[in-house]
Design a protein around this motif. Structure first.
Motif, PDB file in Angstrom:
ATOM      1  N   GLN A  50       0.830  -1.202   0.000  1.00 12.82           N
ATOM      2  CA  GLN A  50       0.000   0.000   0.000  1.00 12.82           C
ATOM      3  C   GLN A  50       0.867   1.255   0.000  1.00 12.82           C
ATOM      4  O   GLN A  50       0.578   2.225  -0.707  1.00 12.82           O
ATOM      5  CB  GLN A  50      -0.930   0.006   1.212  1.00 12.82           C
ATOM      6  CG  GLN A  50      -2.022  -1.022   1.141  1.00 12.82           C
ATOM      7  CD  GLN A  50      -2.740  -1.199   2.457  1.00 12.82           C
ATOM      8  OE1 GLN A  50      -2.277  -0.760   3.514  1.00 12.82           O
ATOM      9  NE2 GLN A  50      -3.884  -1.879   2.416  1.00 12.82           N
ATOM     10  N   GLU A  51       1.929   1.253   0.789  1.00 12.51           N
ATOM     11  CA  GLU A  51       2.821   2.412   0.840  1.00 12.51           C
ATOM     12  C   GLU A  51       3.491   2.648  -0.507  1.00 12.51           C
ATOM     13  O   GLU A  51       3.595   3.787  -0.965  1.00 12.51           O
ATOM     14  CB  GLU A  51       3.864   2.243   1.941  1.00 12.51           C
ATOM     15  CG  GLU A  51       3.280   2.374   3.329  1.00 12.51           C
ATOM     16  CD  GLU A  51       4.293   2.133   4.437  1.00 12.51           C
ATOM     17  OE1 GLU A  51       5.471   1.838   4.144  1.00 12.51           O
ATOM     18  OE2 GLU A  51       3.904   2.251   5.601  1.00 12.51           O
ATOM     19  N   VAL A  52       3.914   1.584  -1.158  1.00 14.81           N
ATOM     20  CA  VAL A  52       4.528   1.709  -2.483  1.00 14.81           C
ATOM     21  C   VAL A  52       3.512   2.279  -3.473  1.00 14.81           C
ATOM     22  O   VAL A  52       3.836   3.172  -4.272  1.00 14.81           O
ATOM     23  CB  VAL A  52       5.077   0.347  -2.966  1.00 14.81           C
ATOM     24  CG1 VAL A  52       5.418   0.381  -4.443  1.00 14.81           C
ATOM     25  CG2 VAL A  52       6.279  -0.045  -2.135  1.00 14.81           C
ATOM     26  N   GLU A  53       2.277   1.812  -3.417  1.00 16.92           N
ATOM     27  CA  GLU A  53       1.240   2.300  -4.326  1.00 16.92           C
ATOM     28  C   GLU A  53       0.971   3.787  -4.121  1.00 16.92           C
ATOM     29  O   GLU A  53       0.832   4.542  -5.092  1.00 16.92           O
ATOM     30  CB  GLU A  53      -0.059   1.508  -4.132  1.00 16.92           C
ATOM     31  CG  GLU A  53       0.006   0.098  -4.667  1.00 16.92           C
ATOM     32  CD  GLU A  53      -1.251  -0.702  -4.349  1.00 16.92           C
ATOM     33  OE1 GLU A  53      -2.297  -0.095  -4.068  1.00 16.92           O
ATOM     34  OE2 GLU A  53      -1.170  -1.935  -4.381  1.00 16.92           O
ATOM     35  N   VAL A  54       0.907   4.227  -2.882  1.00 18.22           N
ATOM     36  CA  VAL A  54       0.637   5.640  -2.584  1.00 18.22           C
ATOM     37  C   VAL A  54       1.784   6.519  -3.077  1.00 18.22           C
ATOM     38  O   VAL A  54       1.566   7.546  -3.738  1.00 18.22           O
ATOM     39  CB  VAL A  54       0.397   5.842  -1.074  1.00 18.22           C
ATOM     40  CG1 VAL A  54       0.416   7.317  -0.697  1.00 18.22           C
ATOM     41  CG2 VAL A  54      -0.923   5.204  -0.658  1.00 18.22           C
ATOM     42  N   THR A  59       4.009  10.275  -7.022  1.00 16.35           N
ATOM     43  CA  THR A  59       5.114  10.561  -7.940  1.00 16.35           C
ATOM     44  C   THR A  59       4.608  10.772  -9.354  1.00 16.35           C
ATOM     45  O   THR A  59       5.001  11.730 -10.038  1.00 16.35           O
ATOM     46  CB  THR A  59       6.139   9.413  -7.903  1.00 16.35           C
ATOM     47  OG1 THR A  59       6.690   9.342  -6.586  1.00 16.35           O
ATOM     48  CG2 THR A  59       7.244   9.617  -8.911  1.00 16.35           C
ATOM     49  N   ARG A  60       3.721   9.903  -9.807  1.00 14.42           N
ATOM     50  CA  ARG A  60       3.183  10.030 -11.169  1.00 14.42           C
ATOM     51  C   ARG A  60       2.380  11.322 -11.329  1.00 14.42           C
ATOM     52  O   ARG A  60       2.444  11.982 -12.372  1.00 14.42           O
ATOM     53  CB  ARG A  60       2.340   8.812 -11.531  1.00 14.42           C
ATOM     54  CG  ARG A  60       3.186   7.547 -11.721  1.00 14.42           C
ATOM     55  CD  ARG A  60       2.396   6.398 -12.322  1.00 14.42           C
ATOM     56  NE  ARG A  60       1.115   6.142 -11.694  1.00 14.42           N
ATOM     57  CZ  ARG A  60       0.908   5.329 -10.649  1.00 14.42           C
ATOM     58  NH1 ARG A  60       1.922   4.663 -10.121  1.00 14.42           N
ATOM     59  NH2 ARG A  60      -0.290   5.149 -10.151  1.00 14.42           N
ATOM     60  N   ILE A  61       1.650  11.696 -10.290  1.00 10.40           N
ATOM     61  CA  ILE A  61       0.876  12.943 -10.339  1.00 10.40           C
ATOM     62  C   ILE A  61       1.813  14.145 -10.448  1.00 10.40           C
ATOM     63  O   ILE A  61       1.620  15.026 -11.300  1.00 10.40           O
ATOM     64  CB  ILE A  61      -0.046  13.064  -9.105  1.00 10.40           C
ATOM     65  CG1 ILE A  61      -1.187  12.042  -9.206  1.00 10.40           C
ATOM     66  CG2 ILE A  61      -0.588  14.486  -8.962  1.00 10.40           C
ATOM     67  CD1 ILE A  61      -1.972  11.872  -7.927  1.00 10.40           C
ATOM     68  N   ASP A 110      10.721   5.394  -9.321  1.00  3.67           N
ATOM     69  CA  ASP A 110       9.441   4.683  -9.277  1.00  3.67           C
ATOM     70  C   ASP A 110       9.340   3.676 -10.417  1.00  3.67           C
ATOM     71  O   ASP A 110       8.835   2.560 -10.228  1.00  3.67           O
ATOM     72  CB  ASP A 110       8.289   5.686  -9.362  1.00  3.67           C
ATOM     73  CG  ASP A 110       6.938   5.017  -9.362  1.00  3.67           C
ATOM     74  OD1 ASP A 110       6.627   4.309  -8.388  1.00  3.67           O
ATOM     75  OD2 ASP A 110       6.197   5.192 -10.352  1.00  3.67           O
ATOM     76  N   SER A 111       9.856   4.032 -11.584  1.00  6.75           N
ATOM     77  CA  SER A 111       9.738   3.139 -12.741  1.00  6.75           C
ATOM     78  C   SER A 111      10.530   1.849 -12.578  1.00  6.75           C
ATOM     79  O   SER A 111      10.219   0.856 -13.215  1.00  6.75           O
ATOM     80  CB  SER A 111      10.174   3.857 -14.021  1.00  6.75           C
ATOM     81  OG  SER A 111      11.572   4.012 -14.059  1.00  6.75           O
ATOM     82  N   PRO A 115      12.746   3.334  -4.486  1.00 12.18           N
ATOM     83  CA  PRO A 115      12.577   4.721  -4.068  1.00 12.18           C
ATOM     84  C   PRO A 115      13.837   5.372  -3.492  1.00 12.18           C
ATOM     85  O   PRO A 115      13.861   6.561  -3.247  1.00 12.18           O
ATOM     86  CB  PRO A 115      11.494   4.622  -2.988  1.00 12.18           C
ATOM     87  CG  PRO A 115      11.696   3.259  -2.407  1.00 12.18           C
ATOM     88  CD  PRO A 115      12.113   2.393  -3.580  1.00 12.18           C
ATOM     89  N   ALA A 116      14.893   4.630  -3.311  1.00  8.57           N
ATOM     90  CA  ALA A 116      16.091   5.144  -2.642  1.00  8.57           C
ATOM     91  C   ALA A 116      16.682   6.408  -3.258  1.00  8.57           C
ATOM     92  O   ALA A 116      17.073   7.309  -2.520  1.00  8.57           O
ATOM     93  CB  ALA A 116      17.152   4.048  -2.557  1.00  8.57           C
TER      94      ALA A 116
END
Length: 129
Positions: A50-54, A59-61, A110-111, A115-116
């Protein structure tokens, strides 16, 4: 983030695995302190997903806003000092360049599912400025 995490020595997981994992019923994550290496965080897989999805969605936004709308980029340039106070020492054009590079770095990270590079403790983001 860490103030709300429960903590325990790593050895508790080794010596009492069921009791240690059971602590996740009342804590969203469990920080496993280690003496000779970085601490680890134990969490439920669904929570991590869930955290990765958020983060990915945010990021995409931001990336879409910066790419498509100059007003959105201007807004981000104006608000980024709230998240990164040190940018106040930069000229305005460098703050803009930082925002563009940060969003690109977050999108690239993200791609590849890592996230590091955008993290607060990753010196590469600050080194670009």
């Amino acid at each position: 983030m860490w103030s709300s995490a429960a903590e325990t020595p790593f050895s508790a997981l080794i010596n009492h695995p069921k009791a240690t994992v059971a602590r996740l019923a009342s804590a969203r994550e469990l920080r496993l302190r280690r003496r000779d290496s970085d601490d680890l965080v134990l969490t439920k897989a669904t929570r991590a997903e869930q955290e990765v999805e958020v983060v990915s969605a945010a990021t995409r936004i931001f990336a879409a806003m910066v790419h498509r709308d100059g007003a959105a980029l201007s807004l981000l340039v104006n608000v980024v000092p709230e998240a990164f106070p040190w940018v106040r020492f930069l000229p305005a054009e460098d703050v803009r360049a930082f925002v563009v590079e940060l969003v690109r770095t977050l999108r690239a990270a993200d791609s590849v599912g890592n996230p590091a590079p955008g993290g607060r403790r990753d010196r590469r983001v600050a080194a670009h400025c």
